[in-house]
Design a protein around this motif. Structure first.
Motif: not given
Length: 429
Positions: A161, A165, A184-189, A192
């Motif tokens: 994950l 991301a 950044q993770l929320k934008e990419a996935i 999650t």
């Protein structure tokens, strides 16, 4: 005899030393005679869940050395409901009891004189244990419990994950970096989050320990309104407000979120590695572990969460026999092999130097035992004082109020006063 370390085989490197009973007094002399003259004695040991299983598994090896000491494991609840009445009454207590390390100072205050002073017994062993474990089993007069397991914490993260991301774990040096990576993770996935939180105060306690803060300071007063405490709870709120930490419902809810890729990382003690391997076997090879982020780059970041101790009660008619049992379980190669089999990470350091302790764990693709052992000498003592048996609900209420937007300093001060009223411990002025 050989046993497995997280399903690996440990070589048996050292034998168990015979302890010469120390200290004075008729009880100790009687126990020594019973142990060495062959008279049969029986001791009862109260513990819960996997800890009870682990202690029971040490009995065969112990009886090879001391066949005249029969050991009975009493399976009790972690709320102490089956042991505190007898401690309060002064009769009927087991010979040995398990206590959470954070609660033991409270036990010493509530049940004075109820625990054997083992300072002379452990005099030549203190340096074998990680330093911070002694803070909450001691006072100016002595040492009253043997350290057991500890919970050095790390940042467990899903490598797949993070890769998806575009997050490089090496770039996460601070909690600010962690929060930025979470965004950044929320934008990419979408869907999650970086981590999940429940209603417990585990995050707050972990952050407080990182910062070197304590619930009760060296003067013995409640220090909840300290700068360290304010910084710790404010970080919890920031993670929640930013959506980096999402709510999960209890233990099972976290497992479900992890299984459904709703959570990409956890900052949690070493023992959660066993949970991941058991509950999420299908994610083998997708997890790794890194040091906890620091509050400031270059600042020490290690922290401990959890752990237990074993105490011999003075009600015991066989105190030295009882001590021999806990020493065998806590401070020998044989005993610690069994603790590791049961995912109880040792505070006894000699086992860290065994060759197979450093074997690669296939689930994580790294040597996690040595990784966590490497964190232990950097962990700061956490002084819980005598308040923790009564502080649970006030701390939960404190966190809820702060997450709801109330003023942090005001809530911290009011919580300290609340705990003071319940315990009689003064608040730091």
């Amino acid at each position: 005899m050989k046993r497995h370390l997280f399903s690996k085989t440990l070589a048996l490197l050292s034998g168990m030393a015979v302890l010469t009973a120390c200290g004075g007094g008729n009880a100790a002399e009687e126990a020594e005679q019973q142990v060495y003259d062959g008279e049969d004695v029986t001791i009862q040991v109260a513990a819960w869940n996997v800890a009870a299983d682990a202690l029971e598994a040490t009995i065969p090896d112990f009886n090879e050395e001391y066949p005249n000491i029969k050991v009975e494991i009493l399976r009790v609840d972690a709320d102490y409901s089956k042991v505190t009445p007898s401690l309060a009454a002064g009769s009927g207590a087991p010979d040995v009891i398990q206590v959470n390390g954070s609660d033991f100072q409270a036990f010493m205050k509530k049940f004075p004189g109820q625990f054997m002073n083992i300072e002379e017994n452990v005099a030549d062993k203190k340096d074998e244990f990680v330093d911070f474990v002694w803070a909450n089993v001691s006072d100016d007069e002595g040492i009253y419990a043997m350290p057991w397991d500890i919970g050095p914490a790390g940042l467990f993260y899903r490598t797949d994950l993070f890769d998806a991301a575009g997050i490089n774990i090496e770039d996460i040096k601070t909690w600010d970096d962690y929060i930025a990576a979470g965004k950044q993770l929320k934008e990419a996935i979408p869907g999650t989050a970086m981590t999940g939180y429940d209603e417990s105060t585990a995050f707050y306690k972990l952050f407080l320990n990182q910062l070197g803060g304590s619930f009760v300071n060296e003067e013995g007063t409640i220090g909840l309104a300290s700068p360290e405490s304010e910084t710790a709870i404010s970080l919890v709120k920031e993670m929640v407000d930013e959506g980096v930490a999402i709510p999960v419902q209890n233990w099972d809810g976290r497992i479900t979120a992890l299984s459904n890729d709703k959570i990409a990382s956890l900052f949690t003690p070493v023992w959660y590695a066993g949970t991941l391997q058991t509950a999420l076997e299908q994610q083998s090879g997708k997890w790794s572990v890194a040091p906890l982020p620091a509050f400031e780059e270059g600042q020490e970041s290690s922290a401990n969460s959890g752990g237990s101790v074993l105490a011999v009660t003075t009600q015991s008619e066989n105190q030295e026999a009882a001590y021999l049992f806990i020493e065998n379980a806590m401070a020998t190669q044989e005993g610690q092999e069994i603790m590791l089999e049961n995912a109880l990470f040792p505070s006894w350091m000699p086992i860290y130097d065994t060759e197979t302790f450093a074997e690669v764990n296939e689930y994580f693709g790294m040597d996690i035992n040595s990784f966590f052992a490497g964190q232990t000498d950097k962990i700061k003592p956490a002084h819980f004082g005598s308040i923790m048996l009564d502080a649970g609900k006030p701390l939960l209420d404190m966190q809820s109020r702060i997450l709801a937007g109330e003023d942090v300093q005001t809530v911290l001060k009011e919580t300290a006063e609340d705990i003071s009223e319940k315990t009689g411990v003064e608040v730091q002025k």
